[in-house]
Scaffold this motif. Structure first.
Motif, mmCIF file in Angstrom:
data_model
loop_
_atom_site.group_PDB
_atom_site.id
_atom_site.type_symbol
_atom_site.label_atom_id
_atom_site.label_comp_id
_atom_site.label_asym_id
_atom_site.label_seq_id
_atom_site.Cartn_x
_atom_site.Cartn_y
_atom_site.Cartn_z
ATOM 1 N N ALA A 33 0.812 -1.214 0.000
ATOM 2 C CA ALA A 33 0.000 0.000 0.000
ATOM 3 C C ALA A 33 0.846 1.265 0.000
ATOM 4 O O ALA A 33 0.314 2.373 0.097
ATOM 5 C CB ALA A 33 -0.920 -0.007 1.219
ATOM 6 N N GLY A 34 2.180 1.080 -0.089
ATOM 7 C CA GLY A 34 3.060 2.241 -0.093
ATOM 8 C C GLY A 34 3.386 2.767 1.290
ATOM 9 O O GLY A 34 3.999 3.831 1.425
ATOM 10 N N GLU A 35 2.980 2.042 2.328
ATOM 11 C CA GLU A 35 3.278 2.437 3.702
ATOM 12 C C GLU A 35 4.543 1.732 4.192
ATOM 13 O O GLU A 35 4.917 0.675 3.691
ATOM 14 C CB GLU A 35 2.111 2.056 4.624
ATOM 15 C CG GLU A 35 0.773 2.641 4.224
ATOM 16 C CD GLU A 35 0.736 4.145 4.372
ATOM 17 O OE1 GLU A 35 1.460 4.670 5.256
ATOM 18 O OE2 GLU A 35 -0.008 4.794 3.619
ATOM 19 N N LYS A 36 5.170 2.317 5.204
ATOM 20 C CA LYS A 36 6.317 1.671 5.838
ATOM 21 C C LYS A 36 5.828 0.555 6.760
ATOM 22 O O LYS A 36 4.898 0.744 7.551
ATOM 23 C CB LYS A 36 7.132 2.687 6.650
ATOM 24 C CG LYS A 36 7.884 3.691 5.798
ATOM 25 C CD LYS A 36 9.104 3.074 5.151
ATOM 26 C CE LYS A 36 9.987 4.123 4.479
ATOM 27 N NZ LYS A 36 11.187 3.541 3.881
ATOM 28 N N ARG A 37 6.456 -0.615 6.635
ATOM 29 C CA ARG A 37 6.053 -1.766 7.427
ATOM 30 C C ARG A 37 7.290 -2.369 8.094
ATOM 31 O O ARG A 37 8.264 -2.729 7.423
ATOM 32 C CB ARG A 37 5.407 -2.811 6.540
ATOM 33 C CG ARG A 37 4.971 -4.068 7.239
ATOM 34 C CD ARG A 37 3.673 -3.920 7.969
ATOM 35 N NE ARG A 37 2.589 -3.570 7.053
ATOM 36 C CZ ARG A 37 1.322 -3.460 7.405
ATOM 37 N NH1 ARG A 37 0.979 -3.669 8.670
ATOM 38 N NH2 ARG A 37 0.395 -3.127 6.527
ATOM 39 N N ALA A 38 7.275 -2.465 9.416
ATOM 40 C CA ALA A 38 8.386 -3.076 10.147
ATOM 41 C C ALA A 38 8.193 -4.587 10.179
ATOM 42 O O ALA A 38 7.120 -5.071 10.546
ATOM 43 C CB ALA A 38 8.468 -2.520 11.561
ATOM 44 N N VAL A 39 9.227 -5.323 9.763
ATOM 45 C CA VAL A 39 9.129 -6.784 9.721
ATOM 46 C C VAL A 39 10.328 -7.417 10.424
ATOM 47 O O VAL A 39 11.408 -6.838 10.502
ATOM 48 C CB VAL A 39 9.048 -7.314 8.269
ATOM 49 C CG1 VAL A 39 7.801 -6.803 7.575
ATOM 50 C CG2 VAL A 39 10.293 -6.951 7.471
ATOM 51 N N ARG A 40 10.087 -8.619 10.920
ATOM 52 C CA ARG A 40 11.139 -9.444 11.509
ATOM 53 C C ARG A 40 11.073 -10.808 10.820
ATOM 54 O O ARG A 40 9.996 -11.298 10.509
ATOM 55 C CB ARG A 40 10.905 -9.601 13.017
ATOM 56 C CG ARG A 40 11.902 -10.515 13.704
ATOM 57 C CD ARG A 40 11.609 -10.670 15.194
ATOM 58 N NE ARG A 40 11.839 -9.437 15.908
ATOM 59 C CZ ARG A 40 10.951 -8.839 16.703
ATOM 60 N NH1 ARG A 40 9.742 -9.385 16.853
ATOM 61 N NH2 ARG A 40 11.238 -7.731 17.325
ATOM 62 N N ILE A 41 12.240 -11.424 10.574
ATOM 63 C CA ILE A 41 12.230 -12.673 9.813
ATOM 64 C C ILE A 41 11.923 -13.876 10.701
ATOM 65 O O ILE A 41 12.229 -13.886 11.889
ATOM 66 C CB ILE A 41 13.566 -12.909 9.063
ATOM 67 C CG1 ILE A 41 14.740 -13.077 10.050
ATOM 68 C CG2 ILE A 41 13.821 -11.805 8.059
ATOM 69 C CD1 ILE A 41 15.978 -13.701 9.424
ATOM 70 N N PHE A 42 11.312 -14.875 10.072
ATOM 71 C CA PHE A 42 11.078 -16.190 10.671
ATOM 72 C C PHE A 42 11.421 -17.244 9.624
ATOM 73 O O PHE A 42 11.188 -17.022 8.432
ATOM 74 C CB PHE A 42 9.617 -16.336 11.120
ATOM 75 C CG PHE A 42 9.234 -15.398 12.222
ATOM 76 C CD1 PHE A 42 9.489 -15.726 13.540
ATOM 77 C CD2 PHE A 42 8.636 -14.185 11.934
ATOM 78 C CE1 PHE A 42 9.138 -14.855 14.565
ATOM 79 C CE2 PHE A 42 8.295 -13.306 12.948
ATOM 80 C CZ PHE A 42 8.536 -13.639 14.268
#
Length: 346
Positions: free
Chosen positions: A149-158
Motif C-alpha cells: 500500500a506504499g506504507e512503511k512496514r516493520a518486519v522481523r524474519i522467521f
C-alpha cells in the motif's frame, strides 16, 4: 591454512549427475575435516548454470552433512530483496544447525539484472546497504520496508536463525576498492586469481587488512584445483576443461584487466587463431601460478606462497569440467595436502 570446496563451473551435465558431484564431494568434505562447501549464484549462462540459487543448493548440502560449513559464494545482493535473503538463509541455518555463511557480490553482468534492472547502475552501494540490512534482520531486529500500500512496514524474519551473528564475506574480482569495502564492513574477503597475480593479490590483501581496524579479517582465495600423483598427468587432465573455462570467462578476464587494455577492447573481435593463442598462454599461467594443480608437494609449495601473503583459506574449485570420477578420486590427495599443511582436525 583452511580448505573448503567451491562449486561454480560445469553446467554441461543435466539432472542427477550434475548435483551428484556436489553431494558426494560435500560428504567427503564433511568426513575429512574440510572447513566449508561453497555454492554460487549464476544466471543465464550454461557455464555455472547448475547454480541459480545458492540457498537451494546450500539446503541440499546441509541435508547430507553434519559438520562442514554451508556457504554462498556468492549471493548477488542487488538482485534480491534483503528480507528474502535473510529468510532463505535462516532456513538453511536451521537445517544445518548453525553452519551458514554468506559472501555478497555486487554483480557485474548486465544480463543478470533482468531480475532487478533498477539496481544495476548503483549495484555497489546497494550491496553495502544489503549487507547491513541482512545482518540486522539476522540479529532479530525489526526493519522497515515499503509494503503493497506504499506504507512503511516493520518486519522481523522467521524462522529465527541458529547463529546470533551471520558470518559474512564480500566477493571481489580484484578491485582494490572492493577489498577496502570488505574491510570497512568488517567482513571476510572472497576473491580469485582472474586478473590478479600474486603481487597484486598481496597488495589487495594488505589494503583489506588496513581497513579492518586491527581485526585479523579472513581472506578466502578460490583456486581451480586438481591434485594427483603425477604433475604431467594432472596437466593433461585439466588442459581442455581449464581452457574451456577460460574461454567462457573471457569477458570477466577482460573486465578485470581493463586498466591495462586499450579502451573498448573486445575479445570476440579477435581472429580465432589469436584467441586460441591467448587461451593457451592463459592456461600455462594458470597451471603454473594461479591454480592448485599437480602433486601434493606442488600444492604444498603453492600453499606456502599464499600463506606468506595473508591467505587464510583456499576454496578449491573442483567442478570445472574434469570427469566426475577423476575429481572424486583426486579428493583423497587434496585431503592429504590439507593434513600436511596444517588443516586442523575436527
Amino acid at each position: 591454512m583452511d580448505y573448503s570446496l567451491f562449486f561454480f563451473a560445469d553446467g554441461g551435465t543435466a539432472g542427477d549427475d550434475g548435483y551428484r558431484l556436489l553431494l558426494e564431494s560435500a560428504r567427503f568434505a564433511d568426513a575429512n575435516g574440510f572447513t566449508a562447501v561453497w555454492t554460487p549464484e549464476r544466471h543465464f549462462h550454461s557455464f555455472g548454470g547448475l547454480y541459480p540459487n545458492p540457498a537451494v543448493t546450500g539446503a541440499a548440502v546441509a541435508a547430507v552433512t553434519e559438520r562442514v560449513g554451508v556457504r554462498a559464494g556468492s549471493v548477488v545482493a542487488p538482485l534480491h530483496h534483503p528480507a528474502r535473503i535473510a529468510e532463505e538463509w535462516s532456513v538453511v541455518d536451521n537445517l544445518s544447525k548453525g553452519r551458514v555463511g554468506l559472501s555478497f557480490a555486487s554483480g557485474w553482468h548486465a544480463a543478470d539484472f533482468v531480475l532487478r534492472p533498477e539496481n544495476y547502475a548503483d549495484r555497489k552501494n546497494v550491496t553495502a546497504e544489503t549487507v547491513d540490512t541482512v545482518r540486522r534482520l539476522w540479529r532479530g531486529e525489526e526493519v522497515e520496508f515499503p509494503d503493497g500500500a506504499g506504507e512503511k512496514r516493520a518486519v522481523r524474519i522467521f524462522p529465527a536463525p541458529v547463529q546470533p551473528e551471520l558470518p559474512v564475506w564480500v566477493t571481489s574480482a580484484g578491485s582494490p576498492e572492493t577489498f577496502r569495502t570488505a574491510g570497512r564492513l568488517g567482513a571476510g574477503l572472497l576473491t580469485h586469481m582472474l586478473g590478479q597475480d600474486h603481487a597484486r593479490l598481496a597488495e589487495n590483501i594488505a589494503t583489506y587488512r588496513s581497513e579492518m581496524g586491527g581485526a585479523p579479517g579472513h581472506v578466502v582465495l578460490m583456486l581451480h584445483t586438481l591434485i594427483g600423483t603425477d604433475r604431467a598427468e594432472v596437466r593433461e587432465q585439466v588442459r581442455e576443461p581449464m581452457s574451456n573455462y577460460l574461454r567462457s570467462s573471457a569477458d570477466l578476464i577482460v573486465k578485470a584487466a581493463a586498466s591495462i587494455l586499450p579502451p573498448g577492447f573486445d575479445p570476440n573481435r579477435l581472429p580465432e587463431r589469436d584467441k586460441e593463442f591467448l587461451i593457451a598462454h592463459a592456461f600455462d599461467r594458470y597451471f603454473t601460478s594461479s591454480g592448485l594443480f599437480g602433486t601434493v608437494a606442488d600444492g604444498a609449495d603453492m600453499v606456502s606462497r599464499l600463506e606468506a601473503i595473508g591467505v587464510d583459506e583456499i576454496a578449491c574449485l573442483i567442478d570445472f569440467g574434469v570427469p566426475r570420477q577423476d575429481v572424486l578420486g583426486s579428493l583423497r590427495h587434496l585431503a592429504e595436502l590439507a593434513r600436511q599443511t596444517g588443516q586442523p582436525a575436527r
